[in-house]
Design a protein around this motif. Structure first.
Motif, PDB file in Angstrom:
ATOM      1  N   ARG A   1       0.821  -1.217   0.000  1.00 26.68           N
ATOM      2  CA  ARG A   1       0.000   0.000   0.000  1.00 26.68           C
ATOM      3  C   ARG A   1       0.850   1.259   0.000  1.00 26.68           C
ATOM      4  NH1 ARG A   1      -3.600  -3.063   3.316  1.00 26.68           N
ATOM      5  NH2 ARG A   1      -2.374  -2.566   5.162  1.00 26.68           N
ATOM      6  N   GLN A   2       1.901   1.261   0.798  1.00 29.12           N
ATOM      7  CA  GLN A   2       2.649   2.491   1.014  1.00 29.12           C
ATOM      8  C   GLN A   2       3.707   2.772  -0.056  1.00 29.12           C
ATOM      9  OE1 GLN A   2       1.444   4.530   3.149  1.00 29.12           O
ATOM     10  NE2 GLN A   2      -0.001   2.964   3.845  1.00 29.12           N
ATOM     11  N   LYS A   3       4.283   1.740  -0.644  1.00 25.14           N
ATOM     12  CA  LYS A   3       5.374   1.958  -1.601  1.00 25.14           C
ATOM     13  C   LYS A   3       4.916   2.662  -2.873  1.00 25.14           C
ATOM     14  CE  LYS A   3       5.176  -2.729  -3.657  1.00 25.14           C
ATOM     15  NZ  LYS A   3       4.791  -2.392  -5.011  1.00 25.14           N
ATOM     16  N   SER A   4       3.630   2.512  -3.203  1.00 28.74           N
ATOM     17  CA  SER A   4       3.116   3.157  -4.412  1.00 28.74           C
ATOM     18  C   SER A   4       2.582   4.564  -4.143  1.00 28.74           C
ATOM     19  CB  SER A   4       2.007   2.295  -5.034  1.00 28.74           C
ATOM     20  OG  SER A   4       0.940   2.115  -4.129  1.00 28.74           O
ATOM     21  N   LYS A   5       2.416   4.906  -2.872  1.00 29.73           N
ATOM     22  CA  LYS A   5       1.863   6.206  -2.515  1.00 29.73           C
ATOM     23  C   LYS A   5       2.918   7.199  -2.056  1.00 29.73           C
ATOM     24  CE  LYS A   5      -2.472   4.133  -0.871  1.00 29.73           C
ATOM     25  NZ  LYS A   5      -3.342   3.939   0.313  1.00 29.73           N
ATOM     26  N   ASN A   6       4.120   6.706  -1.734  1.00 28.13           N
ATOM     27  CA  ASN A   6       5.157   7.559  -1.153  1.00 28.13           C
ATOM     28  C   ASN A   6       6.463   7.436  -1.924  1.00 28.13           C
ATOM     29  OD1 ASN A   6       3.959   8.524   1.657  1.00 28.13           O
ATOM     30  ND2 ASN A   6       3.372   6.383   1.379  1.00 28.13           N
ATOM     31  N   ASP A   7       7.276   8.473  -1.781  1.00 27.51           N
ATOM     32  CA  ASP A   7       8.591   8.433  -2.421  1.00 27.51           C
ATOM     33  C   ASP A   7       9.502   7.421  -1.739  1.00 27.51           C
ATOM     34  OD1 ASP A   7       8.392  10.783  -4.381  1.00 27.51           O
ATOM     35  OD2 ASP A   7       7.764  11.688  -2.493  1.00 27.51           O
ATOM     36  N   MET A   8       9.337   7.265  -0.421  1.00 24.06           N
ATOM     37  CA  MET A   8      10.180   6.334   0.322  1.00 24.06           C
ATOM     38  C   MET A   8       9.385   5.737   1.477  1.00 24.06           C
ATOM     39  SD  MET A   8      13.301   5.232  -0.068  1.00 24.06           S
ATOM     40  CE  MET A   8      14.184   6.555  -0.890  1.00 24.06           C
ATOM     41  N   VAL A   9       9.696   4.485   1.774  1.00 24.20           N
ATOM     42  CA  VAL A   9       9.094   3.802   2.916  1.00 24.20           C
ATOM     43  C   VAL A   9      10.211   3.365   3.848  1.00 24.20           C
ATOM     44  CG1 VAL A   9       7.728   1.825   3.690  1.00 24.20           C
ATOM     45  CG2 VAL A   9       7.136   2.983   1.542  1.00 24.20           C
ATOM     46  N   PHE A  10      10.078   3.686   5.132  1.00 27.33           N
ATOM     47  CA  PHE A  10      11.039   3.245   6.144  1.00 27.33           C
ATOM     48  C   PHE A  10      10.352   2.210   7.015  1.00 27.33           C
ATOM     49  CE2 PHE A  10      12.541   7.334   4.791  1.00 27.33           C
ATOM     50  CZ  PHE A  10      13.916   7.245   4.828  1.00 27.33           C
ATOM     51  N   ILE A  11      10.988   1.064   7.184  1.00 27.49           N
ATOM     52  CA  ILE A  11      10.390  -0.012   7.968  1.00 27.49           C
ATOM     53  C   ILE A  11      11.410  -0.534   8.966  1.00 27.49           C
ATOM     54  CG2 ILE A  11      11.005  -1.781   6.256  1.00 27.49           C
ATOM     55  CD1 ILE A  11       8.286  -3.129   6.929  1.00 27.49           C
ATOM     56  N   TYR A  12      10.958  -0.839  10.175  1.00 31.24           N
ATOM     57  CA  TYR A  12      11.864  -1.343  11.211  1.00 31.24           C
ATOM     58  C   TYR A  12      11.113  -2.352  12.065  1.00 31.24           C
ATOM     59  CZ  TYR A  12       9.385   2.126  14.064  1.00 31.24           C
ATOM     60  OH  TYR A  12       8.412   2.853  14.698  1.00 31.24           O
ATOM     61  N   GLY A  13      11.882  -3.212  12.744  1.00 31.15           N
ATOM     62  CA  GLY A  13      11.305  -4.293  13.538  1.00 31.15           C
ATOM     63  C   GLY A  13      11.158  -5.549  12.712  1.00 31.15           C
ATOM     64  N   GLY A  14      11.239  -6.702  13.358  1.00 30.26           N
ATOM     65  CA  GLY A  14      11.058  -7.972  12.643  1.00 30.26           C
ATOM     66  C   GLY A  14      12.201  -8.319  11.719  1.00 30.26           C
ATOM     67  N   VAL A  15      13.422  -7.873  12.059  1.00 35.59           N
ATOM     68  CA  VAL A  15      14.595  -8.155  11.226  1.00 35.59           C
ATOM     69  C   VAL A  15      15.562  -9.018  12.024  1.00 35.59           C
ATOM     70  CG1 VAL A  15      16.505  -7.176   9.902  1.00 35.59           C
ATOM     71  CG2 VAL A  15      14.327  -5.952  10.019  1.00 35.59           C
ATOM     72  N   GLY A  16      15.862 -10.210  11.538  1.00 26.51           N
ATOM     73  CA  GLY A  16      16.774 -11.110  12.234  1.00 26.51           C
ATOM     74  C   GLY A  16      16.460 -12.566  11.934  1.00 26.51           C
ATOM     75  N   PRO A  17      17.023 -13.491  12.724  1.00 29.18           N
ATOM     76  CA  PRO A  17      16.864 -14.928  12.448  1.00 29.18           C
ATOM     77  C   PRO A  17      15.723 -15.613  13.191  1.00 29.18           C
ATOM     78  CG  PRO A  17      18.547 -14.632  14.113  1.00 29.18           C
ATOM     79  CD  PRO A  17      18.034 -13.246  13.780  1.00 29.18           C
ATOM     80  N   LEU A  18      15.001 -14.877  14.042  1.00 26.83           N
ATOM     81  CA  LEU A  18      13.949 -15.506  14.842  1.00 26.83           C
ATOM     82  C   LEU A  18      12.717 -15.813  13.985  1.00 26.83           C
ATOM     83  CD1 LEU A  18      14.202 -13.249  18.021  1.00 26.83           C
ATOM     84  CD2 LEU A  18      15.195 -15.525  17.670  1.00 26.83           C
ATOM     85  N   PRO A  19      11.884 -16.750  14.435  1.00 30.21           N
ATOM     86  CA  PRO A  19      10.680 -17.090  13.658  1.00 30.21           C
ATOM     87  C   PRO A  19       9.764 -15.893  13.418  1.00 30.21           C
ATOM     88  CG  PRO A  19      11.066 -18.739  15.354  1.00 30.21           C
ATOM     89  CD  PRO A  19      12.038 -17.627  15.623  1.00 30.21           C
ATOM     90  N   SER A  20       9.768 -14.939  14.349  1.00 31.74           N
ATOM     91  CA  SER A  20       8.901 -13.764  14.209  1.00 31.74           C
ATOM     92  C   SER A  20       9.514 -12.682  13.323  1.00 31.74           C
ATOM     93  CB  SER A  20       8.591 -13.175  15.587  1.00 31.74           C
ATOM     94  OG  SER A  20       9.787 -12.823  16.264  1.00 31.74           O
ATOM     95  N   ASP A  21      10.756 -12.868  12.876  1.00 37.31           N
ATOM     96  CA  ASP A  21      11.435 -11.867  12.047  1.00 37.31           C
ATOM     97  C   ASP A  21      11.091 -12.107  10.577  1.00 37.31           C
ATOM     98  OD1 ASP A  21      12.621 -10.667  14.254  1.00 37.31           O
ATOM     99  OD2 ASP A  21      14.348 -12.001  14.204  1.00 37.31           O
ATOM    100  N   VAL A  22       9.993 -11.506  10.144  1.00 44.86           N
ATOM    101  CA  VAL A  22       9.455 -11.790   8.809  1.00 44.86           C
ATOM    102  C   VAL A  22       9.431 -10.556   7.909  1.00 44.86           C
ATOM    103  CG1 VAL A  22       8.035 -13.673   9.683  1.00 44.86           C
ATOM    104  CG2 VAL A  22       7.092 -11.350   9.606  1.00 44.86           C
ATOM    105  N   THR A  23      10.037  -9.463   8.354  1.00 48.33           N
ATOM    106  CA  THR A  23       9.944  -8.207   7.607  1.00 48.33           C
ATOM    107  C   THR A  23      10.517  -8.318   6.200  1.00 48.33           C
ATOM    108  OG1 THR A  23       9.968  -6.875   9.624  1.00 48.33           O
ATOM    109  CG2 THR A  23      10.668  -5.790   7.599  1.00 48.33           C
ATOM    110  N   VAL A  24      11.711  -8.879   6.075  1.00 46.82           N
ATOM    111  CA  VAL A  24      12.367  -8.954   4.762  1.00 46.82           C
ATOM    112  C   VAL A  24      11.551  -9.827   3.809  1.00 46.82           C
ATOM    113  CG1 VAL A  24      14.464  -9.607   3.530  1.00 46.82           C
ATOM    114  CG2 VAL A  24      14.630  -8.556   5.789  1.00 46.82           C
ATOM    115  N   ALA A  25      11.057 -10.948   4.308  1.00 51.20           N
ATOM    116  CA  ALA A  25      10.234 -11.830   3.468  1.00 51.20           C
ATOM    117  C   ALA A  25       8.941 -11.132   3.065  1.00 51.20           C
ATOM    118  CB  ALA A  25       9.932 -13.124   4.214  1.00 51.20           C
ATOM    119  N   GLY A  26       8.368 -10.341   3.970  1.00 52.53           N
ATOM    120  CA  GLY A  26       7.156  -9.592   3.650  1.00 52.53           C
ATOM    121  C   GLY A  26       7.395  -8.576   2.551  1.00 52.53           C
TER     122      GLY A  26
END
Length: 535
Positions: free
Chosen positions: A343-368
């Protein structure tokens, strides 16, 4: 059996290894489940075509046993009894549809045609048939594979699911896993999970297997008619009438760019600039650079952790003249992250995202993020080298999986002060900061990188002025509305720090003189002393 013979006579050692592992998984599944309890999901694509012929070979070897000396491996065929599922859709390519039906006829497949979505179709099928396991032509880089495996791994750890043979072992890791939470219960059997694009085509060409004609027209990964075009990397010439010509899919030099032909058709339109709820089509607000901030974390949503990074990041962006159009918090769930990024990448020049980055099962940001862009996750050798130096032998789990990044869209941004480079996926920047101090460091590095490669356009910073008043909401409402209309280039907002406290009115923009004029115009509408300036 012609498939088995072709692979055995091949000089391709890697192909033989992949074939042996896949056949092992198939035979183990057939040993655990009866033929009536298994099914095969076929969609006419190259991966499921590979799986069809692996299943034919695997079932032949399962029936024949290990002693093939008394059988003719070329002419001795066994009827293929495994139930085949085909999900027919109006958005499928006609060539895929024709190839699927032609293949079913050629190999006498017992094909069930399902005209529902995958989940609903499976629910209906499993209610009617005693199916316990389904063979799927999924490979590890597929967006759906990333999503499903992450959810299943988390479920296994929470529920302590015991899978005996199917536990993580050698090259057959994760070949069989239970269905995702919320889905009808069955075992997902993935014989080609660890196969690459190159492995798929090596098998098809070595065994001289017929595949869908679209792959000879430059298509490398086929979805629906709405999101798939020939891969531009295979375009080699144009005819006299400007019609493009493409090389066949097996000539793609870099398999990581397999999904470069998946083009998501955006239906959303650019937002009109809005200030104070009033549209200003011609104002400078419309041309202002905008950013969206996304936090990922169930802990934030549950109130367990207070998010301070987001507000500081917004102030940082304002300091370089960027307007923040949207701030959101999303769950540690691949689909949730993918939907919000999309939703946001097409509406904004840039998107900043944080959290959910790492090797844990809950770290799904990059895959998302990969799923939002419709690309695969693929190992990045450069990033893997950084991780190896950072964590060394202390790494637990699948190190290669930790180094997987969205293929074809990822840029690593290096800085001497950062142990691991920042990750940029087109207009999405992934921050690893978990607190304000870490954000300060990453931001300073980003600003330096920005100056050298023009990553972000630095403009005049926002300036603001705040006035406090004890006037009631009713008294202030109409005069404020008049100011909004008279000064459309100034953002005018109001808030209370407490319900019984003063109203704080904020004027924000990039022209200090205009902000001062707006504040003075409001003050003139009331008696002297009605407003006091807030630091």
């Amino acid at each position: 059996m012609e498939i088995h013979k072709a692979v055995r006579e091949s000089d391709d050692i890697r192909l033989k290894t992949k074939y042996d592992n896949a056949i092992y998984v198939i035979q183990r599944a057939l040993a655990l489940y009866s033929v009536e309890e298994v099914a095969f999901s076929f969609n006419g694509g190259k991966d499921s075509t590979v799986l069809l012929h692996l299943l034919r070979a695997g079932y032949y070897l399962h029936q024949a046993g290990t002693n093939l000396s008394t059988r003719d491996p070329v002419n001795d065929e066994i009827t293929f009894p495994i139930r085949t599922i085909y999900f027919e859709s109006s958005s499928v390519f006609p060539e895929i549809n024709s190839f699927t039906y032609d293949t079913a006829f050629a190999y006498k497949l017992q094909m069930d045609i399902i005209r529902l979505d995958f989940k609903s179709g499976l629910e209906a099928l499993l209610k009617d048939k005693p199916i316990r396991a389904i063979f799927l032509g999924v490979r590890i880089g597929d967006p759906t594979a990333v999503s499903n495996i992450s959810k299943i791994k988390l479920r296994m750890r929470i529920e302590k699911v015991e899978l005996n043979f199917w536990q993580y072992s050698s090259g057959r890791a994760r070949a069989v896993l239970p269905s995702s939470p919320g889905w009808p219960p069955f075992m997902r059997v993935n014989p080609i999970l660890d196969w690459s694009y190159r492995d798929v085509w090596a098998f098809l060409l070595t065994c001289k297997i017929q595949y869908c004609s679209l792959y000879d027209q430059g298509y490398t990964s086929i979805g629906s008619i709405h999101d798939t075009v020939p891969n531009a990397l295979l375009c080699h010439t144009k005819t006299d009438n400007s019609e493009e010509k493409y090389k066949p899919a097996y000539l793609l030099p870099d398999g990581r760019l397999e999904r470069a032909g998946r083009v998501k058709k955006l239906t959303s339109q650019p937002l009109n600039a809005v200030s104070n709820g009033v549209n200003h089509e011609e104002s400078h607000w419309k041309s202002m650079s905008t950013a969206s901030v996304i936090a990922v974390g169930d802990e934030i949503l549950s109130g367990t952790v207070e998010d301070r990074v987001g507000s500081v990041l917004c102030r940082k962006l304002h300091s370089i003249g960027w307007a923040v159009s949207h701030v959101s918090i999303t769950r540690n769930d691949i689909d949730s992250v993918a939907d919000e990024v999309d939703r946001q990448k097409s509406k904004n020049d840039m998107v900043f995202i944080y959290g959910g980055v790492g090797p844990l099962p809950s770290d799904v940001t990059v895959a998302g993020i990969a799923k939002a862009f419709g690309v695969r996750m693929a190992p990045d050798e450069e990033f893997e080298e950084y991780l190896r130096h950072l964590i060394g032998e202390r790494c637990t789990g699948d190190r290669n999986e930790m180094a997987q990044l969205p293929e074809g869209i990822t840029e690593l941004m290096h800085h001497d002060k950062l142990r691991v480079p920042l990750i940029k996926c087109r207009n999405v920047i992934i921050l690893t900061a978990t607190n304000v101090a870490e954000l300060e460091k990453e931001w300073d590095c980003l600003i330096e990188l920005m100056k050298s490669n023009e990553l972000l356009v630095m403009t005049e910073p926002f300036v603001s002025k705040r006035l406090a008043t004890t006037l009631s909401d009713v008294e202030a409402a109409q005069p404020l509305s008049d100011i909004v209309i008279k000064f459309p280039d100034v953002y005018t907002g109001a808030y209370r720090e407490s319900r019984g406290g003063s109203i704080v009115i904020t004027f924000k923009g990039k022209d200090e003189a205009r902000i001062r004029a707006a504040a003075e115009a409001l003050c003139k509408k009331f008696h002297p002393g009605a407003f006091s300036e807030v630091d």
